[in-house]
Write a protein that holds these residues in place. Sequence first.
Motif, PDB file in Angstrom:
ATOM      1  N   THR A  76     -25.558  91.500 -96.402  1.00  0.00           N
ATOM      2  CA  THR A  76     -25.744  92.738 -96.080  1.00  0.00           C
ATOM      3  C   THR A  76     -27.200  92.792 -95.159  1.00  0.00           C
ATOM      4  N   ASN A  77     -27.361  94.163 -94.683  1.00  0.00           N
ATOM      5  CA  ASN A  77     -28.586  94.509 -93.886  1.00  0.00           C
ATOM      6  C   ASN A  77     -29.435  94.848 -94.903  1.00  0.00           C
ATOM      7  N   VAL A  78     -30.750  94.853 -94.704  1.00  0.00           N
ATOM      8  CA  VAL A  78     -32.010  95.276 -95.380  1.00  0.00           C
ATOM      9  C   VAL A  78     -32.934  96.227 -94.599  1.00  0.00           C
ATOM     10  N   ASP A  79     -33.027  97.510 -94.854  1.00  0.00           N
ATOM     11  CA  ASP A  79     -33.707  98.322 -94.096  1.00  0.00           C
ATOM     12  C   ASP A  79     -35.461  97.962 -94.228  1.00  0.00           C
ATOM     13  N   MET A  80     -35.965  97.354 -93.275  1.00  0.00           N
ATOM     14  CA  MET A  80     -37.218  97.184 -93.429  1.00  0.00           C
ATOM     15  C   MET A  80     -37.976  97.329 -92.112  1.00  0.00           C
ATOM     16  N   ARG A  81     -38.360  98.762 -91.898  1.00  0.00           N
ATOM     17  CA  ARG A  81     -38.473  98.966 -90.687  1.00  0.00           C
ATOM     18  C   ARG A  81     -40.069  99.387 -90.721  1.00  0.00           C
ATOM     19  N   ASN A  82     -40.607  99.814 -91.722  1.00  0.00           N
ATOM     20  CA  ASN A  82     -42.004 100.374 -91.645  1.00  0.00           C
ATOM     21  C   ASN A  82     -43.278  99.423 -91.837  1.00  0.00           C
ATOM     22  N   ASP A  83     -43.772  99.584 -90.806  1.00  0.00           N
ATOM     23  CA  ASP A  83     -45.073  98.560 -90.681  1.00  0.00           C
ATOM     24  C   ASP A  83     -45.920  98.419 -92.060  1.00  0.00           C
ATOM     25  N   SER A  84     -46.171  99.814 -92.475  1.00  0.00           N
ATOM     26  CA  SER A  84     -46.842  99.798 -93.792  1.00  0.00           C
ATOM     27  C   SER A  84     -46.405  99.086 -94.974  1.00  0.00           C
ATOM     28  N   HIS A  85     -44.974  98.849 -95.159  1.00  0.00           N
ATOM     29  CA  HIS A  85     -44.274  98.366 -96.383  1.00  0.00           C
ATOM     30  C   HIS A  85     -44.534  96.941 -96.366  1.00  0.00           C
ATOM     31  N   LYS A  86     -44.784  96.646 -97.736  1.00  0.00           N
ATOM     32  CA  LYS A  86     -44.985  95.260 -98.072  1.00  0.00           C
ATOM     33  C   LYS A  86     -43.955  94.312 -97.771  1.00  0.00           C
ATOM     34  N   ALA A  87     -42.504  94.589 -98.093  1.00  0.00           N
ATOM     35  CA  ALA A  87     -41.518  93.772 -97.797  1.00  0.00           C
ATOM     36  C   ALA A  87     -41.731  93.248 -96.442  1.00  0.00           C
ATOM     37  N   ARG A  88     -41.851  94.052 -95.697  1.00  0.00           N
ATOM     38  CA  ARG A  88     -41.625  93.961 -94.184  1.00  0.00           C
ATOM     39  C   ARG A  88     -42.927  93.080 -93.818  1.00  0.00           C
ATOM     40  N   ILE A  89     -44.081  93.291 -94.306  1.00  0.00           N
ATOM     41  CA  ILE A  89     -45.382  92.569 -94.355  1.00  0.00           C
ATOM     42  C   ILE A  89     -45.027  91.127 -94.476  1.00  0.00           C
ATOM     43  N   HIS A  90     -44.575  90.854 -95.816  1.00  0.00           N
ATOM     44  CA  HIS A  90     -44.249  89.465 -96.333  1.00  0.00           C
ATOM     45  C   HIS A  90     -43.226  88.988 -95.360  1.00  0.00           C
ATOM     46  N   ALA A  91     -41.961  89.581 -94.942  1.00  0.00           N
ATOM     47  CA  ALA A  91     -41.122  89.196 -94.085  1.00  0.00           C
ATOM     48  C   ALA A  91     -41.574  88.512 -92.592  1.00  0.00           C
ATOM     49  N   ARG A  92     -42.849  89.339 -92.240  1.00  0.00           N
ATOM     50  CA  ARG A  92     -43.305  88.865 -91.201  1.00  0.00           C
ATOM     51  C   ARG A  92     -44.024  87.578 -91.123  1.00  0.00           C
ATOM     52  N   LYS A  93     -44.603  87.391 -92.397  1.00  0.00           N
ATOM     53  CA  LYS A  93     -45.314  86.153 -92.673  1.00  0.00           C
ATOM     54  C   LYS A  93     -44.473  84.845 -92.724  1.00  0.00           C
ATOM     55  N   TYR A  94     -43.175  85.305 -93.485  1.00  0.00           N
ATOM     56  CA  TYR A  94     -42.208  84.257 -93.407  1.00  0.00           C
ATOM     57  C   TYR A  94     -41.738  83.874 -92.027  1.00  0.00           C
ATOM     58  N   GLN A  95     -41.649  84.945 -91.306  1.00  0.00           N
ATOM     59  CA  GLN A  95     -40.800  84.727 -89.745  1.00  0.00           C
ATOM     60  C   GLN A  95     -41.849  83.880 -88.964  1.00  0.00           C
ATOM     61  N   ALA A  96     -43.294  84.054 -89.182  1.00  0.00           N
ATOM     62  CA  ALA A  96     -44.137  83.442 -88.511  1.00  0.00           C
ATOM     63  C   ALA A  96     -44.283  81.907 -88.855  1.00  0.00           C
ATOM     64  N   ARG A  97     -43.681  81.656 -90.054  1.00  0.00           N
ATOM     65  CA  ARG A  97     -43.659  80.245 -90.675  1.00  0.00           C
ATOM     66  C   ARG A  97     -42.310  79.580 -90.181  1.00  0.00           C
ATOM     67  N   GLY A  98     -41.547  80.367 -89.485  1.00  0.00           N
ATOM     68  CA  GLY A  98     -40.278  79.544 -89.250  1.00  0.00           C
ATOM     69  C   GLY A  98     -39.337  79.399 -90.416  1.00  0.00           C
ATOM     70  N   ILE A  99     -39.508  80.465 -91.509  1.00  0.00           N
ATOM     71  CA  ILE A  99     -38.659  80.035 -92.823  1.00  0.00           C
ATOM     72  C   ILE A  99     -38.185  81.460 -93.277  1.00  0.00           C
ATOM     73  N   ASP A 100     -37.007  81.250 -93.763  1.00  0.00           N
ATOM     74  CA  ASP A 100     -36.386  82.672 -94.282  1.00  0.00           C
ATOM     75  C   ASP A 100     -37.155  83.152 -95.476  1.00  0.00           C
ATOM     76  N   MET A 101     -36.946  84.419 -95.938  1.00  0.00           N
ATOM     77  CA  MET A 101     -37.686  84.882 -97.138  1.00  0.00           C
ATOM     78  C   MET A 101     -36.678  85.079 -98.345  1.00  0.00           C
ATOM     79  N   PRO A 102     -37.049  84.262 -99.322  1.00  0.00           N
ATOM     80  CA  PRO A 102     -36.324  84.222-100.683  1.00  0.00           C
ATOM     81  C   PRO A 102     -36.619  85.592-101.288  1.00  0.00           C
ATOM     82  N   VAL A 103     -35.511  86.441-101.597  1.00  0.00           N
ATOM     83  CA  VAL A 103     -35.504  87.789-102.323  1.00  0.00           C
ATOM     84  C   VAL A 103     -34.710  87.841-103.432  1.00  0.00           C
ATOM     85  N   ALA A 104     -35.011  88.749-104.510  1.00  0.00           N
ATOM     86  CA  ALA A 104     -34.277  89.027-105.551  1.00  0.00           C
ATOM     87  C   ALA A 104     -34.109  90.411-105.488  1.00  0.00           C
ATOM     88  N   VAL A 105     -32.997  90.898-105.565  1.00  0.00           N
ATOM     89  CA  VAL A 105     -32.577  92.390-105.557  1.00  0.00           C
ATOM     90  C   VAL A 105     -32.152  93.016-106.909  1.00  0.00           C
TER      91      VAL A 105
END
Length: 449
Positions: A76-105
Amino acid sequence: MIPSRPDFNNLPSRNEGIAQILKGSDVDLTKLPLFLHHEHDGNAYIQDTSVVSRDPDTGLINWGIYRLMFRSKDETNVDMRNDSHKARIHARKYQARGIDMPVAVVIGGPALDKIASMFTVQNTDDWDVLGGFYGAPAKVVKCETSDLTVPANAEIVIEGRIMTTEGWVFDEGPYGEFTGTYGGGLPCNCRLKVDCITYRKGGIYQHATIGGLHPGRTDMAVWNSTIEADIFSALKSAGIQVLDVYIPGNGSTNVAYARIKTVGGGDAKQALGIMLTCSRQWLPKIAYVFDEDVDIFDPDRVMWAFAWRFDPGRDTLILPGQNVLPLEPMCNANKPPVNLSKIGFDCTIPLVGGFDVLSFAACKVTPPLGGAPSGIAGMSEDDIATSMESFIKEAPRSWLEILTRFSGQPYPLVYRAFGRLRHRLGRMADDRPTYPYTLSDSCFVEGKK
Ligand SMILES: Cc1cc2nc3c(=O)[nH]c(=O)nc-3n(C[C@H](O)[C@H](O)[C@H](O)COP(=O)(O)O)c2cc1C
């Protein structure tokens, strides 16, 4: 108060009570009810989706609702566009480490869980926040394919990875937003690769609705409480005497009201500045402040106060260049920076400038005064006039107080008795050459001025 945390080293497996676990080639999102929400949506959406992720720096859990758009049976796609939202903040951290972000929905769940998931308490694990809402440690269990945890009562859980290493490059939407528009147009978002789906026995697929012609009546309402809480606590900590904060549904989250007790001329303007800037959600864009006598939950009273207590030239506060949601129709979400001006309306009675408070007072229609209280002795017109005179000598009296006092006596006698006194009475305000008047200024006093 946040209760003690659950024993994370001793959690039951989510396996218990699970009827079905789909992994590998068995993963198939089309087993879920998929349907189009709004006429121009890009595809079917799964919307009541609380996305759980872990901060790679602190290990703290976050969850919040982020919509999923169907791509194929295991993505699926996930909508994570808002810089102030935590999921996006987490995702950016994983991206910076070069790994994908495990999630449970987590799909569906109690309404209280949704409200709790909207709150962000700094440096706090979201399961502690959830426990705070229930007044007991949150009951969570481990996922099948990662070390993430989900509420033990979750009905359906999608486990997978948000492919942060690929970036925000996949077209997603358009989607009929909570704004009631397709704001944000055709954004680019991350992709979620699904590794596993678990179903509880008799699991209920719950769905959330947003947008439409009446967005305020949709599930987006659970979001408002977090913005109200942000505003209430910010006003309070700034020393404003705040009584109520309300995000009215029909303002689709972009309008906020506050009811305050003003103690200084600048309170209302200060409150407006705070309301427009304090929430980490970057909402609202439009704020109103009202006096304590205005019921901000009653749209009629709100519009009345706006109509009669607001001077556009003096009472408007405009803040240019403010952070707003990327999906504001007037912003181009894909070309930051996203900012707009914000506006506040001070609908409080001015405390300075010689204004006449009585002129601003809400004139409530009086209910008919009751009939004769049982056992009341009938009085003559003379008796009423004598008694009325001493009643007014005792203290200044409003006409309502006089009528109430003689309630039960024949009203023509009461009116005639008053007529005999009227030429000797004045109004409290008569000896005041200037404004401001007060509400008691309309009372009758002994002695004509
Ligand atoms: C029904 C519903 C749908 C939502 N969909 C999204 C979404 O798709 N994308 C998004 O960024 N926020 C969405 N939100 C708002 C976030 O869930 C909300 O801002 C939340 O506080 C984010 O929490 P977090 O920053 O702790 O992750 C939605 C909220 C609700 C109530």
